[in-house]
Motif scaffolding. Structure first.
Motif, PDB file in Angstrom:
ATOM      1  N   ALA A 234       8.209  34.607 101.567  1.00 49.32           N
ATOM      2  CA  ALA A 234       7.478  33.643 102.396  1.00 49.32           C
ATOM      3  C   ALA A 234       6.231  33.186 101.649  1.00 49.32           C
ATOM      4  O   ALA A 234       5.876  32.022 101.669  1.00 49.32           O
ATOM      5  N   TYR A 235       5.580  34.145 101.017  1.00 47.29           N
ATOM      6  CA  TYR A 235       4.382  33.776 100.265  1.00 47.29           C
ATOM      7  C   TYR A 235       4.031  34.829  99.235  1.00 47.29           C
ATOM      8  O   TYR A 235       4.552  35.957  99.264  1.00 47.29           O
ATOM      9  N   ILE A 236       3.146  34.412  98.309  1.00 48.64           N
ATOM     10  CA  ILE A 236       2.562  35.340  97.329  1.00 48.64           C
ATOM     11  C   ILE A 236       1.066  35.324  97.620  1.00 48.64           C
ATOM     12  O   ILE A 236       0.472  34.253  97.743  1.00 48.64           O
ATOM     13  N   LEU A 237       0.472  36.500  97.728  1.00 54.12           N
ATOM     14  CA  LEU A 237      -0.982  36.549  97.913  1.00 54.12           C
ATOM     15  C   LEU A 237      -1.549  37.504  96.870  1.00 54.12           C
ATOM     16  O   LEU A 237      -1.154  38.668  96.813  1.00 54.12           O
ATOM     17  N   TYR A 238      -2.442  36.965  96.051  1.00 53.37           N
ATOM     18  CA  TYR A 238      -2.989  37.782  94.969  1.00 53.37           C
ATOM     19  C   TYR A 238      -4.109  38.662  95.497  1.00 53.37           C
ATOM     20  O   TYR A 238      -4.928  38.236  96.313  1.00 53.37           O
ATOM     21  N   THR A 239      -4.127  39.902  95.007  1.00 54.90           N
ATOM     22  CA  THR A 239      -5.185  40.826  95.407  1.00 54.90           C
ATOM     23  C   THR A 239      -5.650  41.611  94.197  1.00 54.90           C
ATOM     24  O   THR A 239      -4.969  41.651  93.173  1.00 54.90           O
ATOM     25  N   SER A 240      -6.825  42.219  94.334  1.00 58.19           N
ATOM     26  CA  SER A 240      -7.417  42.910  93.185  1.00 58.19           C
ATOM     27  C   SER A 240      -6.771  44.254  92.952  1.00 58.19           C
ATOM     28  O   SER A 240      -6.510  45.006  93.891  1.00 58.19           O
ATOM     29  N   GLY A 241      -6.549  44.543  91.700  1.00 60.02           N
ATOM     30  CA  GLY A 241      -6.082  45.863  91.308  1.00 60.02           C
ATOM     31  C   GLY A 241      -7.110  46.477  90.386  1.00 60.02           C
ATOM     32  O   GLY A 241      -8.275  46.064  90.379  1.00 60.02           O
ATOM     33  N   THR A 242      -6.666  47.441  89.595  1.00 57.05           N
ATOM     34  CA  THR A 242      -7.606  48.140  88.721  1.00 57.05           C
ATOM     35  C   THR A 242      -7.971  47.272  87.526  1.00 57.05           C
ATOM     36  O   THR A 242      -9.105  47.295  87.071  1.00 57.05           O
ATOM     37  N   THR A 243      -7.030  46.487  87.037  1.00 54.10           N
ATOM     38  CA  THR A 243      -7.341  45.656  85.872  1.00 54.10           C
ATOM     39  C   THR A 243      -7.756  44.258  86.344  1.00 54.10           C
ATOM     40  O   THR A 243      -7.696  43.957  87.532  1.00 54.10           O
ATOM     41  N   GLY A 244      -8.127  43.421  85.372  1.00 56.52           N
ATOM     42  CA  GLY A 244      -8.550  42.070  85.717  1.00 56.52           C
ATOM     43  C   GLY A 244      -7.408  41.198  86.221  1.00 56.52           C
ATOM     44  O   GLY A 244      -7.638  40.216  86.914  1.00 56.52           O
ATOM     45  N   ALA A 245      -6.167  41.550  85.876  1.00 53.25           N
ATOM     46  CA  ALA A 245      -5.039  40.696  86.293  1.00 53.25           C
ATOM     47  C   ALA A 245      -4.706  40.976  87.755  1.00 53.25           C
ATOM     48  O   ALA A 245      -4.354  42.096  88.111  1.00 53.25           O
ATOM     49  N   PRO A 246      -4.847  39.961  88.627  1.00 50.38           N
ATOM     50  CA  PRO A 246      -4.567  40.210  90.045  1.00 50.38           C
ATOM     51  C   PRO A 246      -3.087  40.486  90.290  1.00 50.38           C
ATOM     52  O   PRO A 246      -2.236  40.066  89.513  1.00 50.38           O
ATOM     53  N   LYS A 247      -2.830  41.200  91.367  1.00 46.08           N
ATOM     54  CA  LYS A 247      -1.446  41.527  91.715  1.00 46.08           C
ATOM     55  C   LYS A 247      -0.939  40.522  92.733  1.00 46.08           C
ATOM     56  O   LYS A 247      -1.588  40.312  93.766  1.00 46.08           O
ATOM     57  N   GLY A 248       0.223  39.953  92.483  1.00 50.41           N
ATOM     58  CA  GLY A 248       0.792  38.967  93.414  1.00 50.41           C
ATOM     59  C   GLY A 248       1.693  39.654  94.426  1.00 50.41           C
ATOM     60  O   GLY A 248       2.880  39.882  94.175  1.00 50.41           O
ATOM     61  N   VAL A 249       1.134  39.955  95.581  1.00 48.34           N
ATOM     62  CA  VAL A 249       1.903  40.620  96.638  1.00 48.34           C
ATOM     63  C   VAL A 249       2.932  39.637  97.205  1.00 48.34           C
ATOM     64  O   VAL A 249       2.573  38.531  97.611  1.00 48.34           O
ATOM     65  N   VAL A 250       4.193  40.048  97.204  1.00 48.95           N
ATOM     66  CA  VAL A 250       5.257  39.177  97.720  1.00 48.95           C
ATOM     67  C   VAL A 250       5.651  39.627  99.127  1.00 48.95           C
ATOM     68  O   VAL A 250       6.024  40.775  99.336  1.00 48.95           O
ATOM     69  N   ARG A 251       5.527  38.717 100.064  1.00 50.13           N
ATOM     70  CA  ARG A 251       5.896  39.018 101.451  1.00 50.13           C
ATOM     71  C   ARG A 251       7.192  38.293 101.759  1.00 50.13           C
ATOM     72  O   ARG A 251       7.291  37.085 101.522  1.00 50.13           O
ATOM     73  N   SER A 252       8.172  39.015 102.279  1.00 53.52           N
ATOM     74  CA  SER A 252       9.431  38.314 102.539  1.00 53.52           C
ATOM     75  C   SER A 252       9.522  37.879 104.003  1.00 53.52           C
ATOM     76  O   SER A 252       8.846  38.429 104.881  1.00 53.52           O
ATOM     77  N   THR A 253      10.373  36.895 104.233  1.00 46.94           N
ATOM     78  CA  THR A 253      10.322  36.131 105.481  1.00 46.94           C
ATOM     79  C   THR A 253      10.697  36.938 106.738  1.00 46.94           C
ATOM     80  O   THR A 253       9.959  36.936 107.715  1.00 46.94           O
ATOM     81  N   GLY A 254      11.852  37.604 106.712  1.00 46.81           N
ATOM     82  CA  GLY A 254      12.356  38.229 107.941  1.00 46.81           C
ATOM     83  C   GLY A 254      11.438  39.329 108.452  1.00 46.81           C
ATOM     84  O   GLY A 254      11.047  39.350 109.631  1.00 46.81           O
ATOM     85  N   GLY A 255      11.085  40.238 107.552  1.00 40.86           N
ATOM     86  CA  GLY A 255      10.235  41.364 107.938  1.00 40.86           C
ATOM     87  C   GLY A 255       8.874  40.883 108.424  1.00 40.86           C
ATOM     88  O   GLY A 255       8.307  41.427 109.385  1.00 40.86           O
ATOM     89  N   HIS A 256       8.354  39.851 107.763  1.00 46.19           N
ATOM     90  CA  HIS A 256       7.055  39.286 108.121  1.00 46.19           C
ATOM     91  C   HIS A 256       7.079  38.786 109.570  1.00 46.19           C
ATOM     92  O   HIS A 256       6.190  39.103 110.374  1.00 46.19           O
ATOM     93  N   LEU A 257       8.120  38.042 109.901  1.00 43.06           N
ATOM     94  CA  LEU A 257       8.230  37.491 111.256  1.00 43.06           C
ATOM     95  C   LEU A 257       8.342  38.597 112.307  1.00 43.06           C
ATOM     96  O   LEU A 257       7.633  38.590 113.316  1.00 43.06           O
ATOM     97  N   VAL A 258       9.225  39.543 112.026  1.00 39.55           N
ATOM     98  CA  VAL A 258       9.506  40.579 113.025  1.00 39.55           C
ATOM     99  C   VAL A 258       8.274  41.457 113.232  1.00 39.55           C
ATOM    100  O   VAL A 258       7.866  41.736 114.366  1.00 39.55           O
ATOM    101  N   ALA A 259       7.662  41.879 112.116  1.00 43.41           N
ATOM    102  CA  ALA A 259       6.535  42.809 112.234  1.00 43.41           C
ATOM    103  C   ALA A 259       5.328  42.126 112.889  1.00 43.41           C
ATOM    104  O   ALA A 259       4.715  42.679 113.804  1.00 43.41           O
ATOM    105  N   LEU A 260       4.996  40.916 112.424  1.00 50.24           N
ATOM    106  CA  LEU A 260       3.811  40.265 112.994  1.00 50.24           C
ATOM    107  C   LEU A 260       4.004  39.994 114.478  1.00 50.24           C
ATOM    108  O   LEU A 260       3.088  40.165 115.286  1.00 50.24           O
ATOM    109  N   ASN A 261       5.196  39.566 114.840  1.00 56.58           N
ATOM    110  CA  ASN A 261       5.460  39.306 116.247  1.00 56.58           C
ATOM    111  C   ASN A 261       5.276  40.594 117.070  1.00 56.58           C
ATOM    112  O   ASN A 261       4.675  40.580 118.140  1.00 56.58           O
ATOM    113  N   TRP A 262       5.751  41.706 116.511  1.00 58.53           N
ATOM    114  CA  TRP A 262       5.622  42.992 117.221  1.00 58.53           C
ATOM    115  C   TRP A 262       4.146  43.367 117.415  1.00 58.53           C
ATOM    116  O   TRP A 262       3.746  43.844 118.480  1.00 58.53           O
ATOM    117  N   THR A 263       3.335  43.112 116.388  1.00 61.02           N
ATOM    118  CA  THR A 263       1.931  43.560 116.469  1.00 61.02           C
ATOM    119  C   THR A 263       1.135  42.797 117.524  1.00 61.02           C
ATOM    120  O   THR A 263       0.194  43.336 118.094  1.00 61.02           O
TER     121      THR A 263
END
Ligand code: COA
Ligand code: AMP
Length: 630
Positions: A234-263
């Protein structure tokens, strides 16, 4: 059902639990099962289902007859604007933008970077990507051109959607020149850019590459929702890690929808049509999950706030919006409440507004200090809920699930594990410790739906960063304690990530900038305690032999460099010159010990320290900056 029943039901049969939760969202083709574990320890959720995030967040509410209800309220105390967008309007706007993107060749799986301030168009851009299966990557506006360039090269977007400017209380943030610089710096070039021209600043467009937001959409055929697989990113969101190169967190569509709706119901107690407000920024995970997606997926009303907790125009702006928009659940960072408390300790502004719709305040993003929680409890008389999560997880690992049951609050703890998360506290060898003992916080695999599937273009880094230290677990990077009742306490990071005003930053990235200064031979950056922002970065510089330049000038230059390279959000303002850095005999810089000295905390002399006398020099340098008090 009580929390314990719900948690136990998940534990007894996770597959049943998540398949039931999946019933609450729309599927073009229902998934045959929840968990796909054939590539373990890389897990996927709902992979063979077909769905669309935008359909779930927008169209289905219109089809259910709720098109005239408000989806988004824009509150901008900086521009004095208040504007509402109904679900029907939103559907029209998003399908038009999606149609224009499609006409220019953006297809399912293409990446689109979004670089925008807190305006509804930012959400529209995210939803338009979701509508056609494009993968968006939102970059926070407080990052400098270089950080944007790094992200352009990593996710190689076909298009970039930006605004002409953002508005900070003291200045206009000129997004367009930053965008142009970033594209110049990056090796990858997007095919085109779409620029939303704000009234406050009309940016110069580059012919052939840049399109005006409105002109771009003129006369195009609106796009329908494209069904995508449950495991489609669904999206990539970069976040800080230990090194200067940010980590691109990959969120997939189905789980994202189901979990967020539940919360929305179970954690935040939000139903269809309720009003929810997360005062964060779309550039962060809180903004993705709780300004944009979760409230809209649920069919609630969300608020896009362009302002600060104080100074825009005063420390009562949050309460004014909560009153006027009749907000039921409010989510913010502890640092925002600390800023308000500092200006309005007696809550005079709070008394000016009628806050009877407000039923709960949620805090996350950093440690919630007991004073702030108690202040808020006393001033608002509603539950003040600390909850703990990360960019990687996308939703709360531990919380007090108000929609299920209001558990007793233990101040200092974000409460208990949410269904899907089996939290253990581990010693260095990976064995669970006794209740009350400190250790690394790890979560048993698989992580639940809605958490990261991998890192973009970096599956190896994903494995090394999270899955290798404790086999069978996800390593959170946080250290803490679990008590006899299962309440967790988050004490510190186990890596070099720091948290400044609820913003996650890498000291490693700052060190990379400092070490590029021509006079700097060696450096270290640590996070020191700060009453308002939780932590502040502080740099130590060792200069090249023979450098006779004024230290104050060099400090000024590195402060400027971090602002230019990483961005103002790094809030890097403190640095000092020292002769040497304390190290172990094997050459590892003792950052943890320096933090303790700076914060005037007791510390044990590291057994492996090379030269203990250096710590005295560090202490003197820190005292010069107002730290390391006796
Ligand atoms: N675009 C451009 N610049 C930005 C920015 C953005 N979106 N957001 C912040 N900045 C800049 C600020 O202008 C400031 O620049 P300056 O050094 O020129 O003053 C710098 O980044 C630091 O900003 P900030 O962290 O906002 O500090 P502040 O001193 O301006 O305000 C608080 C202090 C506590 C009011 C503020 O940090 C705050 O509201 N924090 C809450 C954060 C939050 O909600 N985080 C969500 C995570 S869940
Ligand atoms: P981010 O990925 O920016 O959301 O930052 C995640 C990190 O912020 C976590 O790993 C923690 O270190 C910290 N954090 C988030 N929420 C809390 C909380 N409620 N209490 C303590 N630390 C928190």
């Amino acid at each position: 059902m009580a929390y314990k029943d719900v948690y136990d039901a998940w534990k007894a049969d996770p597959e049943k639990f998540w398949m039931e939760a999946a019933e609450e969202v729309h599927w073009y083709k229902k998934p045959s099962k929840a968990l796909f574990d054939d590539k373990a320890p890389i897990y996927e959720w709902f992979s063979d289902g077909l769905t669309n995030t935008c359909y779930n967040a927008v169209d289905r509410h219109v089809e259910a007859g709720r098109g005239d209800e408000l989806a988004i309220m824009h509150e901008s105390p900086i521009t004095h604007a208040t504007k509402g967008i109904t679900y029907k309007d939103l559907q029209k706007r998003v399908s038009s933008l999606a149609g224009a993107l499609k006409m220019r060749g953006v297809e399912k799986g293409d990446r689109v970077i979004i670089y925008m301030p807190m305006i509804p168009e930012a959400l529209e851009a995210m939803l338009a990507c979701a509508r056609i299966g494009a993968i968006h990557s939102v970059v926070f506006g407080g990052f400098a051109a270089h950080e944007l360039a790094v992200r352009i090269d990593d996710c190689t977007p076909k298009a970039i959607i930006a605004a002409s400017s953002g508005l900070e209380p003291n200045r206009v943030v000129h997004y367009k020149p930053l965008l142009d610089q970033a594209i110049d710096m990056a090796e990858h070039k997007p095919e085109f850019c779409v620029i939303f021209q704000r009234e406050q600043e009309v940016a110069r467009l580059i012919e052939g590459r840049d399109f005006n937001w409105h002109g771009f959409q003129y006369g195009v055929k609106p796009a329908d929702c494209v069904p995508v697989e449950g495991n489609h990113p669904a999206y990539i969101l970069y976040t800080s890690g230990t090194t200067g190169a940010p980590k691109g967190v990959v969120r997939s569509t189905g789980g994202h929808l189901v979990a967020l709706n539940w919360t929305m119901k179970n954690i935040y107690n939000i139903d269809v049509g309720d009003r929810f407000w997360a005062a964060s920024d779309v550039g962060w995970v809180v903004g993705h999950s709780y300004i944009c997606y979760a409230p809209l997926i649920k069919g609630a009303q969300t608020i896009v706030f362009e302002g600060k907790p104080v100074g825009t125009p005063h420390a009562g702006v949050f309460w004014r919006i909560i009153q006027n928009q009749r907000v039921k659940s409010f989510f913010t960072a502890p640092t925002a409440l600390r800023a308000i408390k500092r200006e309005d300790p007696n809550g005079e502004f709070i008394k000016r507004y009628k806050l009877h719709d407000l039923q709960a305040i949620f805090l996350a993003g950093e440690r919630a200090d007991p004073d702030t929680i108690k202040w808020a409890q006393e001033k608002f008389g509603v539950p003040v809920i600390d909850h703990w999560w990360q960019t990687e997880t996308g939703w709360a690992i531990a919380a007090n699930p108000l929609g299920i049951e209001e558990l007793p609050v233990k101040i200092g703890s974000p409460s208990v594990a949410m269904p899907g998360y089996d939290i253990d506290i581990l010693d260095e060898a990976g064995h669970p410790v006794e209740p009350g003992e400190l250790g690394a916080i790890a979560i048993k695999l698989p992580l639940p739906p809605g958490t990261l599937q991998t890192l973009w273009n970096a599956e190896d880094r994903y494995r090394k960063s999270y899955l290798t230290t404790f086999p069978g677990y996800y390593e959170t990077g946080d250290a803490g304690i679990k008590d006899e009742d299962g309440y967790v306490y988050i004490m510190a990071r186990t890596d070099d990530v720091i948290n400044v005003a609820g913003h996650r930053l890498s000291t490693g990235a700052m060190e990379e900038v400092l070490s590029n200064h021509p006079d700097v031979a060696e450096c270290a950056v640590i996070g020191v305690a700060d009453e308002l922002k939780g932590q502040m970065p502080l740099g130590f510089l060792c200069l090249n032999a023979g450098c006779t330049r004024d230290h104050a000038d060099i400090v000024k230059e590195v402060v400027r460099d971090v602002r230019n390279e990483i961005g103002p959000v790094a809030a890097f303002k403190l640095a000092c010159v020292v002769d040497r850095l304390p190290k172990t005999r094997s050459g590892k810089i003792l950052r943890g010990t320096m933090v303790k000295i700076a914060d005037s905390q007791p510390f044990k002399m590291p057994a492996t320290i090379d030269d203990p006398a250096i710590l005295d020099e560090i202490k003197v340098a820190l005292q010069g900056l107002g730290y390391a008090k006796e």
